[in-house]
Scaffold this motif. Structure first.
Motif, short mmCIF file in Angstrom:
data_model
loop_
_atom_site.label_atom_id
_atom_site.label_comp_id
_atom_site.label_asym_id
_atom_site.label_seq_id
_atom_site.Cartn_x
_atom_site.Cartn_y
_atom_site.Cartn_z
N ARG A 163 68.20 27.05 63.44
CA ARG A 163 67.14 27.64 62.62
C ARG A 163 67.05 29.13 62.94
NH1 ARG A 163 60.61 26.03 62.59
NH2 ARG A 163 60.12 27.09 60.61
N VAL A 164 66.80 29.96 61.93
CA VAL A 164 66.63 31.40 62.13
C VAL A 164 65.42 31.86 61.33
CG1 VAL A 164 67.61 33.71 61.86
CG2 VAL A 164 69.10 31.79 62.49
N ARG A 165 64.50 32.55 62.01
CA ARG A 165 63.34 33.14 61.35
C ARG A 165 63.30 34.63 61.66
NH1 ARG A 165 58.92 29.15 63.83
NH2 ARG A 165 60.64 28.71 65.27
N VAL A 166 62.82 35.42 60.70
CA VAL A 166 62.73 36.85 60.91
C VAL A 166 61.36 37.34 60.46
CG1 VAL A 166 63.72 37.43 58.64
CG2 VAL A 166 63.87 39.10 60.51
N TRP A 167 60.86 38.31 61.20
CA TRP A 167 59.62 39.00 60.83
C TRP A 167 59.83 40.48 61.03
CZ3 TRP A 167 56.84 42.28 64.01
CH2 TRP A 167 55.65 42.80 63.46
#
Length: 341
Positions: A163-167
């Motif tokens: 999983r990859v999340r970016v902010w």
């Protein structure tokens, strides 16, 4: 190709040359070797002098190092302009100069922007291989610039991502990052509205922002998470609050640099949350086994990266060898050879 240039000839490697020759897996190997040499006392590494421009709008940093293991010395001279985010210009621009240590001959001039981008992430990759839980793969990246890009590459090399999340403080930049990087990893990149949403439940976090104030709070951290804190390399800025620093087992690239230059550490220390003894070890010390790393799966581990000159030197030495093997770059007659007159 020849394994050496003729006296007086200097190799020039531009941005594209560095990107083509310095792959993430090979850079991670070179960074591990460099940090091991540092831990064994084979590196001369002065603290970097910094010349600030008026109102601290920008700075010129000078980072010298000598490595006995490489038989090379050199210096990175780089301008640092955090306000360049959102412009066509990188926040870090400059050159790395590589010298041989027998006669002091200048061997090469190389683009520092590309070297900095790749080697910084490669060191985080080594830290992740060394300190993160083996099954870690839920990645949160705070930031959406150059270091976010290279850290995504390094994390994909260090662990299998699920999983990859970016902010980012700019939602548009976060969306652009997700679109640009969509085909670089085998999982979808999720854009989050808040930093808290991005890191909730993550077991890998990379902070790659230029924020002077904390973007990652200790109360958000899940047990077992590993953090690569990368964005701040000066004493007056930090990305992690004191609560985050206190919750983690703290490792650094270099102890002396951290005690003098790291805002993440120094601000928490001034607030009474940390002492010098809170630094459990340098990454190189963990690599050679002289300091312990992660003690349990539930540990929160923090690698505070400042970026040190031996990393630039090791990158430049690798690039020099590879360029001579492949014929890459330009050769320029620069002198430095005594005439016979």
């Amino acid at each position: 190709m020849s394994n050496e240039l003729s006296p007086g000839t200097v190799l020039i490697l531009g941005h594209g040359d560095v990107r083509a020759l310095l792959t993430m897996p090979e850079c991670m190997q070179a960074m591990g070797d460099a940090l091991r040499s540092l831990a064994r006392g084979q590196v001369i590494l002065p603290l970097r002098p910094v010349m600030w421009l008026p109102d601290k709008f920008g700075a010129l940093g000078m980072m010298p190092a000598h490595s006995a293991a490489l038989d090379r010395f050199g210096v990175k001279v780089v301008s640092v302009f955090p306000s360049n985010h959102g412009t066509p210009y990188d926040a870090h621009q400059g050159t790395v100069m590589l010298f041989e240590a027998k006669h002091g001959r200048l061997l090469a001039l190389m683009d520092a922007t590309a070297i900095t981008a790749i080697r910084t992430a490669a060191v985080s990759g080594v830290a992740t291989e060394t300190l993160a839980n083996p099954e870690a793969g839920d990645l949160a990246i705070l930031g959406s610039g150059t270091q976010a890009h290279t850290h995504l590459q390094a994390m994909a090399q260090a662990r299998t991502l699920r999983r990859v999340r970016v902010w980012s403080r700019s939602a548009a930049n976060a969306r652009a990052f997700a679109e640009r990087e969509a085909n670089t990893v085998p999982v979808a990149i999720e854009v989050c509205d808040t930093a808290r949403a991005a890191v909730t439940g993550a077991d890998l976090i990379c902070t790659t922002t230029s924020s002077p104030e904390p973007v990652l709070l200790g109360e958000w951290l899940a047990p077992g998470v590993h953090i690569n804190a990368v964005g701040s390399s000066v004493a007056h800025a930090r990305e992690l609050d004191a609560a985050a620093m206190v919750r983690g087992r703290l490792y650094v690239d270099r102890r002396e640099s951290t005690l003098n230059e790291s805002g993440d550490f120094l601000m928490a220390k001034r607030e009474g949350a940390l002492t010098d003894a809170s630094i459990l070890g340098e990454l190189g010390e963990v690599l050679i086994g002289s300091r312990p790393g992660r003690a349990s799966a539930a540990d929160i581990t923090i690698f505070k990266s400042l970026g040190i000159a031996v990393e630039d030197l090791a990158s430049a030495a690798f690039l020099y060898r590879r360029a001579l093997e492949t014929g890459a770059g330009q050769r320029v007659e620069m002198g430095g050879v005594r005439s016979e007159e």
